[in-house]
Structures are given as structure tokens and as C-alpha cells.
Design an enzyme around this catalytic site. Sequence first.
Site, PDB file in Angstrom:
ATOM      1  N   HIS A  39       3.724  -0.828  13.763  1.00 19.20           N
ATOM      2  CA  HIS A  39       2.819  -1.538  12.847  1.00 19.20           C
ATOM      3  C   HIS A  39       1.712  -2.250  13.628  1.00 19.20           C
ATOM      4  O   HIS A  39       0.567  -2.317  13.173  1.00 19.20           O
ATOM      5  CB  HIS A  39       3.590  -2.568  12.017  1.00 19.20           C
ATOM      6  CG  HIS A  39       4.593  -1.979  11.076  1.00 19.20           C
ATOM      7  ND1 HIS A  39       5.952  -2.088  11.280  1.00 19.20           N
ATOM      8  CD2 HIS A  39       4.447  -1.273   9.929  1.00 19.20           C
ATOM      9  CE1 HIS A  39       6.589  -1.487  10.289  1.00 19.20           C
ATOM     10  NE2 HIS A  39       5.706  -0.982   9.460  1.00 19.20           N
ATOM     11  N   ASP A  58       5.367   8.688   9.055  1.00 19.05           N
ATOM     12  CA  ASP A  58       5.662   9.088   7.668  1.00 19.05           C
ATOM     13  C   ASP A  58       4.657  10.182   7.297  1.00 19.05           C
ATOM     14  O   ASP A  58       3.734   9.961   6.504  1.00 19.05           O
ATOM     15  CB  ASP A  58       5.557   7.874   6.740  1.00 19.05           C
ATOM     16  CG  ASP A  58       6.651   6.860   7.034  1.00 19.05           C
ATOM     17  OD1 ASP A  58       7.831   7.218   6.957  1.00 19.05           O
ATOM     18  OD2 ASP A  58       6.322   5.719   7.384  1.00 19.05           O
TER      19      ASP A  58
END
Length: 289
Positions: free
Chosen positions: A42, A156
Site C-alpha cells: 500500500h 489483485d
Amino acid sequence: MSRSEIPVASSIASVRDFIAAARQSGKSIGLVPTMGALHEGHAELVRRCRSECSFVVVSIFVNPTQFGPKEDLAKYPRSPEADHELCQANGADVIFEPSPAEMYPTGGLATFVEVPGLSDVLEGASRPGHFRGVATVVAKLLNIVQPDVAAFGRKDYQQLCVIRRMVTDLDLPVRILPVPIVRDADGLAMSSRNRYLNAQERVAATVLSKSLHRAVAAARGGERSADRIRQILAETIESEHMAKLDYAEVADSETLTPLDQLPTTSGAVALIAARVGPARLIDNVVLPA
Ligand code: PAF
């Protein structure tokens, strides 16, 4: 009270105020949508977004509508203090951290965004309804923040394909910034769900990235049969007795349609999912042409 100084907006109205002020001073807006439990992957999303935009909003929202009834919504890891610090340290300007009631004031929605086809395979086949929840909440976040750029991790991969397709189909005025996977030194792709692993499971989980390495080596060595690559992926994962394979696929990198042969130009991706102990882990790699 957060120890970090970064502002945290919990309402749609207040995050819009921050964004309006930034726009007024001529800033470009970036959005990094997250579900919290932030890690170095992140941090990289925030840094990349910040390098392209002068004002970055990180949303932290564990979106209930993308979890199936038997999934880990209640147990999903939460670490608000550390999340706020990570956002601040990596150049975010404001955190948008709404409650479920702020995002779903009537308890649910009557309107959904669906991207059929792309959403029905792989993760979508194992997690029915997951991508409807993702596409809908991302559409809401894009409408709330109205960013110039929104950053999503390649980890993802299918989510990235679904969101790109939604943005194209609905002419949403945002540029999607794909950010490379961040891996630990032993190759394990960073994921909030890695926190579920004990020390032994953590070691076993490296079999996912090992299988991808072998697939890349085979493709580099001239293997063009997608079935043979699937077999290499599956056999490697199944050689680890603590890993339970869910899928090992070789697909077109945009449509996610399963391939027979690797194309001679770029455009194939290997995607895997396996359960290790309590964690369901996914990983992927773009295969060399
Ligand atoms: O990737 C995630 O963390 C989530 O799926 C997202 C994009 C923030 C939507 O809830």
C-alpha cells in the site's frame, strides 16, 4: 485519537471539502482505495500516486458487500493507528475513513455496478458476488473523490481488469494507475491476509511465488503450451502439503480468457489462488512473450 497528524475525514461531505480546497489551489487529485491493514504494498501505491498527483486521498473502508457470507469480514485485520502513520509517512494528504452507515446509509443499495464475464471467472467463480461489491464501492469512491488518477495494485490482477473495464464502459473521467506487486525478500506477495499466517504457514506460502517463477522460467525456455504451464503451477503448489490449490490459470491478460498457447507477442498472465492455513492467497505474473 490518532497519533499521526494527517487529517482523517469520516464523512463524504468533509472529504469533499478537503478535495475542493485542494482543487481550488490548483492541485491534481489522486485516490488510493484500500481496506486498511496497510503494508509496504500500500505504501508503494501511495508513493506512486503521489509522484503523479499533488494531493492524495487514501480511502480506508472494509467494504462489507465484497465479502461472501462465509468469508472473513468480521475477522478482517484492522490497524487504524499504524495505517494513519503509513499514509502520512508516504505522502498522503488526507484519509477518507467512512463507516458502513456513511457508505450505505439505508443499509444496502438498490443500484449496483456489474462487469459480467470478467467477474465470473477465477476469483469470481470462487467468490460469487465479490466483484459486484468491488466495482460498486469503487464506483462510489470515484464519485465521492472525483480523482484524476486512482492507483490499484497488480497483485489483485483480476480486480484491476474489472475496474479498468468499468471505467472504460462508463466513461469515468479517471486514469487508472496500475502499481507493480511488492514482494517480501522470500518472494511472498504482500497482502493484508498474510497476517493470518503462523511462522510455518508463512514459509509454506512462498510456494505460490515459486510456482510463478517456474512458469516464467518455462516460458523463457520456449514452452508455449498453456496447459504445460498450468501443470507446472499446479504441481509446484501441490508439492507443498500445507497449500491447497484453488486454481492455476494461464489467460489473456486483458479478457482473462483461458489460453491454449502463449501468444508470441505479450499478453498472457498466470494467475493462482491457494489456501495456506487460514489464509486464501492469490498471486500472478505476466508471462514473457
Ligand atoms: O483491493 C482492495 O483493497 C479493495 O478491493 C478495494 C479496491 C479497496 C475495494 O474495496
